[in-house]
Structure formats: C-alpha cells, structure tokens
Design a protein around this motif. Structure first.
Motif, PDB file in Angstrom:
ATOM      1  N   PRO A   1       0.811  -1.216   0.000  1.00 15.04           N
ATOM      2  CA  PRO A   1       0.000   0.000   0.000  1.00 15.04           C
ATOM      3  C   PRO A   1       0.851   1.276   0.000  1.00 15.04           C
ATOM      4  O   PRO A   1       1.744   1.444   0.831  1.00 15.04           O
ATOM      5  CB  PRO A   1      -0.817  -0.131   1.284  1.00 15.04           C
ATOM      6  CG  PRO A   1      -0.975  -1.616   1.450  1.00 15.04           C
ATOM      7  CD  PRO A   1       0.342  -2.185   1.016  1.00 15.04           C
TER       8      PRO A   1
ATOM      9  N   ALA B   1      -5.610  -3.142  -5.531  1.00 21.08           N
ATOM     10  CA  ALA B   1      -6.497  -2.867  -4.405  1.00 21.08           C
ATOM     11  C   ALA B   1      -6.366  -1.398  -4.007  1.00 21.08           C
ATOM     12  O   ALA B   1      -5.275  -0.831  -4.036  1.00 21.08           O
ATOM     13  CB  ALA B   1      -6.149  -3.757  -3.216  1.00 21.08           C
TER      14      ALA B   1
ATOM     15  N   HIS C   1      -7.486   1.544  -0.939  1.00 18.52           N
ATOM     16  CA  HIS C   1      -7.772   1.622   0.494  1.00 18.52           C
ATOM     17  C   HIS C   1      -8.396   2.993   0.782  1.00 18.52           C
ATOM     18  O   HIS C   1      -7.715   3.932   1.214  1.00 18.52           O
ATOM     19  CB  HIS C   1      -6.489   1.399   1.287  1.00 18.52           C
ATOM     20  CG  HIS C   1      -5.830   0.092   0.961  1.00 18.52           C
ATOM     21  ND1 HIS C   1      -6.287  -1.114   1.444  1.00 18.52           N
ATOM     22  CD2 HIS C   1      -4.771  -0.209   0.161  1.00 18.52           C
ATOM     23  CE1 HIS C   1      -5.540  -2.095   0.967  1.00 18.52           C
ATOM     24  NE2 HIS C   1      -4.615  -1.574   0.193  1.00 18.52           N
TER      25      HIS C   1
ATOM     26  N   GLU D   1     -10.261   4.347   2.991  1.00 19.37           N
ATOM     27  CA  GLU D   1     -10.311   4.992   4.307  1.00 19.37           C
ATOM     28  C   GLU D   1      -9.207   6.034   4.466  1.00 19.37           C
ATOM     29  O   GLU D   1      -9.315   6.944   5.299  1.00 19.37           O
ATOM     30  CB  GLU D   1     -10.183   3.934   5.409  1.00 19.37           C
ATOM     31  CG  GLU D   1     -11.392   3.035   5.553  1.00 19.37           C
ATOM     32  CD  GLU D   1     -11.204   2.001   6.648  1.00 19.37           C
ATOM     33  OE1 GLU D   1     -10.387   2.239   7.554  1.00 19.37           O
ATOM     34  OE2 GLU D   1     -11.867   0.950   6.581  1.00 19.37           O
ATOM     35  N   TYR D   2      -8.145   5.909   3.668  1.00 17.76           N
ATOM     36  CA  TYR D   2      -7.020   6.831   3.804  1.00 17.76           C
ATOM     37  C   TYR D   2      -7.023   7.934   2.755  1.00 17.76           C
ATOM     38  O   TYR D   2      -6.024   8.623   2.586  1.00 17.76           O
ATOM     39  CB  TYR D   2      -5.700   6.044   3.752  1.00 17.76           C
ATOM     40  CG  TYR D   2      -5.372   5.420   5.090  1.00 17.76           C
ATOM     41  CD1 TYR D   2      -4.758   6.162   6.098  1.00 17.76           C
ATOM     42  CD2 TYR D   2      -5.730   4.109   5.357  1.00 17.76           C
ATOM     43  CE1 TYR D   2      -4.479   5.604   7.324  1.00 17.76           C
ATOM     44  CE2 TYR D   2      -5.447   3.531   6.584  1.00 17.76           C
ATOM     45  CZ  TYR D   2      -4.822   4.288   7.561  1.00 17.76           C
ATOM     46  OH  TYR D   2      -4.552   3.726   8.788  1.00 17.76           O
TER      47      TYR D   2
ATOM     48  N   PRO E   1      -3.697  -0.963   6.171  1.00 19.90           N
ATOM     49  CA  PRO E   1      -4.266   0.005   5.235  1.00 19.90           C
ATOM     50  C   PRO E   1      -5.773   0.181   5.327  1.00 19.90           C
ATOM     51  O   PRO E   1      -6.363   0.936   4.564  1.00 19.90           O
ATOM     52  CB  PRO E   1      -3.885  -0.601   3.878  1.00 19.90           C
ATOM     53  CG  PRO E   1      -3.895  -2.075   4.130  1.00 19.90           C
ATOM     54  CD  PRO E   1      -3.379  -2.243   5.534  1.00 19.90           C
ATOM     55  N   GLY E   2      -6.411  -0.531   6.256  1.00 15.30           N
ATOM     56  CA  GLY E   2      -7.859  -0.385   6.377  1.00 15.30           C
ATOM     57  C   GLY E   2      -8.607  -1.208   5.348  1.00 15.30           C
ATOM     58  O   GLY E   2      -8.096  -2.210   4.829  1.00 15.30           O
ATOM     59  N   SER E   3      -9.824  -0.805   5.060  1.00 19.78           N
ATOM     60  CA  SER E   3     -10.667  -1.558   4.143  1.00 19.78           C
ATOM     61  C   SER E   3     -10.057  -1.585   2.745  1.00 19.78           C
ATOM     62  O   SER E   3      -9.200  -0.768   2.399  1.00 19.78           O
ATOM     63  CB  SER E   3     -12.061  -0.952   4.085  1.00 19.78           C
ATOM     64  OG  SER E   3     -12.008   0.391   3.618  1.00 19.78           O
ATOM     65  N   GLN E   4     -10.521  -2.551   1.952  1.00 18.48           N
ATOM     66  CA  GLN E   4      -9.917  -2.785   0.642  1.00 18.48           C
ATOM     67  C   GLN E   4     -10.996  -2.866  -0.427  1.00 18.48           C
ATOM     68  O   GLN E   4     -12.026  -3.505  -0.244  1.00 18.48           O
ATOM     69  CB  GLN E   4      -9.117  -4.085   0.684  1.00 18.48           C
ATOM     70  CG  GLN E   4      -8.387  -4.421  -0.604  1.00 18.48           C
ATOM     71  CD  GLN E   4      -7.676  -5.755  -0.519  1.00 18.48           C
ATOM     72  OE1 GLN E   4      -8.127  -6.766  -1.077  1.00 18.48           O
ATOM     73  NE2 GLN E   4      -6.564  -5.791   0.226  1.00 18.48           N
TER      74      GLN E   4
ATOM     75  N   ARG F   1     -11.289  -3.836  -4.523  1.00 18.74           N
ATOM     76  CA  ARG F   1     -10.636  -4.385  -5.705  1.00 18.74           C
ATOM     77  C   ARG F   1     -11.501  -4.091  -6.930  1.00 18.74           C
ATOM     78  O   ARG F   1     -12.703  -4.344  -6.913  1.00 18.74           O
ATOM     79  CB  ARG F   1     -10.398  -5.892  -5.557  1.00 18.74           C
ATOM     80  CG  ARG F   1      -9.526  -6.246  -4.361  1.00 18.74           C
ATOM     81  CD  ARG F   1      -9.219  -7.735  -4.291  1.00 18.74           C
ATOM     82  NE  ARG F   1      -8.431  -8.053  -3.097  1.00 18.74           N
ATOM     83  CZ  ARG F   1      -7.878  -9.223  -2.837  1.00 18.74           C
ATOM     84  NH1 ARG F   1      -8.020 -10.228  -3.713  1.00 18.74           N
ATOM     85  NH2 ARG F   1      -7.180  -9.425  -1.739  1.00 18.74           N
TER      86      ARG F   1
ATOM     87  N   HIS G   1      -3.062   2.731  -2.679  1.00 17.88           N
ATOM     88  CA  HIS G   1      -3.372   1.546  -3.472  1.00 17.88           C
ATOM     89  C   HIS G   1      -2.200   0.571  -3.429  1.00 17.88           C
ATOM     90  O   HIS G   1      -1.104   0.922  -2.985  1.00 17.88           O
ATOM     91  CB  HIS G   1      -3.710   1.918  -4.919  1.00 17.88           C
ATOM     92  CG  HIS G   1      -2.608   2.627  -5.650  1.00 17.88           C
ATOM     93  ND1 HIS G   1      -2.238   3.942  -5.378  1.00 17.88           N
ATOM     94  CD2 HIS G   1      -1.777   2.213  -6.646  1.00 17.88           C
ATOM     95  CE1 HIS G   1      -1.250   4.302  -6.180  1.00 17.88           C
ATOM     96  NE2 HIS G   1      -0.949   3.272  -6.953  1.00 17.88           N
TER      97      HIS G   1
END
Length: 285
Positions: free
Chosen positions: A103, A132, A134, A136-137, A181-184, A186, A203
């Motif tokens: 990430p 992927a 992420h 949330e960030y 990295p929190g939720s993902q 795809r 990502h």
C-alpha cells in the motif's frame, strides 16, 4: 476514481502490448510461462520486454491517441512514459521486475499532488491478481517511510538495478508503518477498459494467488495549469524529496515541462543523484 468501459484507443494500446509480450515469450504462453522456466530465465525475458514497451515510439503515439480520445488539450497535458506490469504468481516472483507494490500513494514517490494515474488490464486480471484501493485513507494521513525516498537517488540506482532482485527487493520503496491500510476495494475491468484515479489514492498490488500471470499497463498525466496552481488534494503525509516531473513530456511535442514549473516542485533532492533517468543503462537507447 473513474472506471471507464472499453474504448477502441485503449484496446489498440493493450493489443500492441500483448503482441510485444507474445513475441518476447516465443513458443511459451505468457500466461503460464512461469510454470515451465526458472525464474532467472523469466526475469531475463521481462527486462528487455518492459523497457522495450516503455521506450517504444509506438507506445508514445498510442498514449497520445488515448489522451486525444478523452478530449485532453495535448498542448497542456504532459505524460510519463507508459509502464508494462507483469505479476506472475506470488510464490514465483514478487521482487524486482515483478515487484508487488505494498500500500502506497504515488505522491510518496516524489510525484505532484495533481498527478492522475491510468491503469489498463491486458490479460490475466482477476479479483485475486488485480489492484487494491484503500479508501479509508483518502485525505487521511498514514504513517509511512516516504521521508526515505529521494527521486534522484532512485534514478541513480534503484531503477537501474530492478532486474537484479528476484528473491527479495531492498530498494527504498515507500511503505506504510505501524498500521494496516484499512478496508480494501478491488476493481476489475475488461480488456480495453481503463481505470483513472488520483496519484494520492492509497493503493497496492494484490499478491497473485492464481496459477496465471497478470499483465497490465499504466501511465501518469499532469496538466500544466494544475502544476502552476499547485492543484490536487492536500498533501497529508508525503515527505519524499526531489521530483518526478522531469520524466514528463508534452503530449503533442514530447517537450519537457518548463524549468520554471519543475522548480516549483524541486525541493530537497540529493545533490549526488540523477535528475533524469537514462534508459540507456538498461540497454535501451
């Protein structure tokens, strides 16, 4: 992020890349070639294949056609040369020329905040071998190692030495530290589709757990007015030094960005580094 359905210009670019890939692997099926040859031989195929695609005049022509198709002002739009990505099964190769990106934001690699990324599948992309994100960030700080990344030191050695690394990759890729990295999310697409997203998105490469290799290409664009205005999302956590902007070329003329624009972003780079990567060190003129 924008998920754009197949278009003829992107399909033409993907098929050009696939032709080069097939030629490079010869009698082997590129999707399964890793099952039949040692990883050292595989890497020897990837080196000239990837650099040949990136520095081909045809790649630049096709990229220009994609930009025109999307209505870009070719006199104000600048692109970095396209990159071919090859991701065989993670048990076979995850370093060097097959590096699996953990990430990260592209801004951690000394990219401007206004950079836009473009990613297109060629073959072998599944939910177990894609990219992927992420979310949330998005505009939320993440503790990372970008302070250790200098664009000019990267040009001096890390880009040159990628083919040396097979079992591990000691290059100073910026990474998350201290938290996940929190939720993902795809995202998949058909051949000829393209994904457009901010370089400030967090990502990563999804480690390939299939039996097939994944092939894709990507490139990056910036707009002159955005650069002059210091546009883009707020820099919430990048501490990298130097700038990648000398890699960019104007879409219609292939001219470099004006020096006065580059100077707006040229902060703290290594005086011993290399300002512009020379592809001839890879055997490509």
């Amino acid at each position: 992020m924008f998920c754009i359905p197949p278009r003829d210009t992107i399909l033409a670019f993907s098929e050009f890349a696939w032709t080069l890939i097939q030629e490079a692997f010869g009698d082997l099926d590129p999707i399964t070639a890793h099952s039949f040859i040692p990883v050292e031989e595989y890497v020897k195929i990837l080196g000239p294949l990837k650099t040949g695609f990136t520095h081909s005049s045809r790649s630049k022509e096709l990229l220009r056609e994609v930009m025109a198709d999307f209505g870009a002002d070719l006199g104000l739009t600048y692109f970095d040369v396209p990159k071919l990505r090859v991701v065989p099964p993670a048990s076979y190769l995850t370093a060097g020329l097959g590096y699996n990106y953990t990430p990260h934001r592209d801004t951690w690699y000394s990219a401007p905040q206004s950079q836009n990324n473009w990613w297109a599948p060629i073959r072998g992309v599944t939910d177990k071998s894609c990219m992927a994100f992420h979310p949330e960030y998005w505009q939320r700080p993440a503790v990372n190692t970008s302070s250790e990344f200098d664009a000019y030191e990267w040009n001096r050695s890390a880009r040159r030495d990628a083919a040396l690394y097979i079992k591990s990759d000691p290059r100073p890729h910026p990474r998350l530290t201290g938290s996940g990295p929190g939720s993902q999310l795809r995202i998949l697409g058909d051949v000829g589709s393209i994904l457009s997203f901010s370089g400030a998105q967090l990502h990563a490469t999804v480690p390939n757990t299939t039996e097939q290799a994944r092939f894709s290409f990507d490139f990056r664009t910036v707009h002159l007015a955005d650069l002059i205005a210091n546009g883009g999302p707020e820099n919430v956590d990048s501490s990298s030094t130097g700038t990648s902007l000398r890699d960019y070329r104007r879409a219609d003329t292939l001219d470099q960005l004006p020096d006065e624009v580059i100077s707006l972003y040229d902060h703290g780079g290594s005086s011993d580094g290399v300002l512009v990567f020379d592809p001839s060190v890879l055997g490509v003129g």
